[in-house]
Design an enzyme around this catalytic site. Structure first.
Site: not given
Ligand code: NAD
Length: 464
Positions: A170, A245, A279, A371
């Site tokens: 997803k 992650e 990130c 962040e």
């Molecule tokens: P997000 O958590 O909003 O979304 C990430 C994914 O989760 C998307 O596919 C989203 O549709 C899904 N999602 C959202 N709500 C959900 C729920 N309730 N249940 C299941 N899935 C759900 O994050 P974002 O805004 O897309 O990404 C940015 C964040 O990701 C930042 O905090 C960044 O630091 C983090 N990030 C971490 C890494 C790492 O390797 N540690 C890498 C890249 C990004």
């Protein structure tokens, strides 16, 4: 890349169960460039069933054959590199040069590394009078963010396939075209039907249905700490494997013996690349009090080279733009001094923010703790090495970091004391085999290399 109007399930593009769609927007000009279906729990269920049905045969496939399919997948990603770069630029907004080099350049390296690891990994070991088997965990539910759209997918799917797992992905709602292109690549690479499945959709519907599905054995999530916490709780209640992650707030520690100009310019580049949406970006620059004014001047000068619309792309969407501008305003309110950029939009259209540098930031300010996920660097002064360590370790996160010193050994000694999962010494290069993941609230588990493969394996021991 033309958008598909269905889901990729069981080796074919099937009509979605519902009628809702998600508009894909180019963040550089705010134009809609396509629509993809918004998946429902019904779509997720069909995809999980397909992955379950394909699991026994894929798990029983010889590792050398799995390796050959992953190698073929790498070759397709290489052959379609230009199209991948253009698609990512269209839906994420990153400059084409960066998309070619990083977004389209890194995934084939990672896929290639898993083709080699799948072939070479000891899936059976002898320990005394036991044979220890490494077996695939089962069906993987992979949930990915938009910031490195293809890398995040490949960093989960390639090791899962190498281990013998099958996958339902997803992807993030902002970058679904890249995920559809990846699904096409898995078909071109000859992966058997049902081994990889794609359901596009929004997080709280399709993502939540996947994370909570009984037929999923392991949830691998990359995204925000807030959502990671919810997914971890659901997985914990079901006694299900989970890899998280999450977010970061990494420190770039410049020790007094370092080449200051180089450490500052590489540090600024690390944040401005991908418009600060990395990130592990080194968003806190820690500089000794005696070198502080010089470092601030260098950082401001370095940042202004990242001209929005040329060397730096927009943020991914309007919500992120509001969020990042809100943080910049908060920094000013709390008494930090703007030396480059600011909250004003540089253009009328597009979700752009100017490259921003704050001086006089104290470690407890919001901009030094939370962040931001935008092109914002905070320069913080430290008194001595112990103070630098306290500041570096003084957030809830621990994902990345950097240390600079005259001698590598001095920087490495400091890095050993940092509470973080990855540290680059004097600008060390990216290594696709090095484990990547977080300490503290930056996550659970590791991606890449053999550590990333281990996430998708479970062990059984036979005693003789
Ligand atoms: P997000 O958590 O909003 O979304 C990430 C994914 O989760 C998307 O596919 C989203 O549709 C899904 N999602 C959202 N709500 C959900 C729920 N309730 N249940 C299941 N899935 C759900 O994050 P974002 O805004 O897309 O990404 C940015 C964040 O990701 C930042 O905090 C960044 O630091 C983090 N990030 C971490 C890494 C790492 O390797 N540690 C890498 C890249 C990004």
């Amino acid at each position: 890349m033309k958008a598909h109007d269905g889901m990729y399930i069981g080796g074919e593009w099937r009509p979605a169960a519902g009628r809702d769609t998600i508009a894909v927007v180019n963040p550089a000009d705010e134009q809609v460039i396509g629509h993809v279906p918004a998946g429902t729990p019904e779509d997720v269920d069909a995809a999980v069933r397909a992955a379950r049905a394909a699991f026994p045969a894929w798990a029983a496939t010889a590792p050398a054959e799995r390796a050959a399919r992953i190698g073929a997948l790498r070759d397709v990603l290489v052959a379609r590199q230009d199209e991948i770069a253009e698609t990512i630029t269209a839906e994420l907004g990153s400059p084409l040069k960066f998309s070619r080099l990083v977004h389209a350049g890194v995934p084939p390296l990672v896929a290639g590394s898993y083709a080699e690891l799948a072939a070479a990994h000891p899936f059976e070991e002898t320990v005394g009078n036991s044979t220890v088997l490494s077996e695939p965990v089962g069906v993987v539910g992979a949930i990915t963010p938009w910031n490195y759209p293809l890398h995040q997918i490949v960093a989960k799917v390639a090791p899962a396939l190498a281990a013998g797992c099958t996958v339902v992905l997803k992807p993030a709602e902002d970058t679904p075209l890249t995920a559809q292109l990846f699904a096409e690549a898995t078909a071109d690479a000859g992966l058997p039907a049902g081994v990889f499945n794609l359901v596009t959709g929004v997080g709280p519907v399709a993502g939540q249905a996947l994370a909570g599905h009984d037929g999923v054995d392991l949830v691998s999530f990359t995204g925000s700490t807030a959502v990671g916490r919810q997914i971890g709780a659901v997985a914990g209640a079901a006694v299900k494997r989970v890899a998280l992650e999450l977010g970061g707030k990494s420190a770039n520690v410049i020790l007094p013996s370092a080449d200051l100009a180089k450490a500052v310019s590489v540090g600024v580049a690390n944040v401005m690349g991908n418009s600060g949406q990395t990130c592990s970006a080194w968003t806190r620059m820690l500089v000794h009090r005696d070198q502080y004014d010089e470092a601030v001047g260098l950082a401001a000068a370095a940042a202004t080279k990242y001209t929005p619309g040329e060397r730096m792309g927009p943020l991914v969407n309007a919500k992120q733009l509001d969020r990042v501008r809100g943080y910049i305003e908060k920094g000013v309110e709390e008494g930090a001094r703007l030396v480059a950029g600011g909250p004003e939009a540089p253009f009328e259209r597009g979700y752009y923010v100017s490259p921003t540098v704050f001086a006089d930031v104290t470690p407890d300010m919001t901009i030094a703790q939370e962040e931001i996920f935008g092109p914002v660097v905070s320069v913080i002064a430290y008194e001595d090495e112990e103070d630098a360590l306290r500041i570096a370790n003084g957030t809830v996160y621990g994902l990345g970091g950097a240390v600079w010193a005259g001698e590598e050994s001095e920087a490495a000694a400091f890095a050993r004391r940092m509470d973080t999962g990855q540290v680059d010494i004097n600008g060390g290069r990216f290594n696709p085999l090095a484990p990547f993941g977080g300490y503290k609230q930056s996550g659970v588990g590791r991606e890449l290399g053999s550590h990333g493969l281990a996430e998708y394996l479970q062990t059984k021991s036979l005693q003789f």
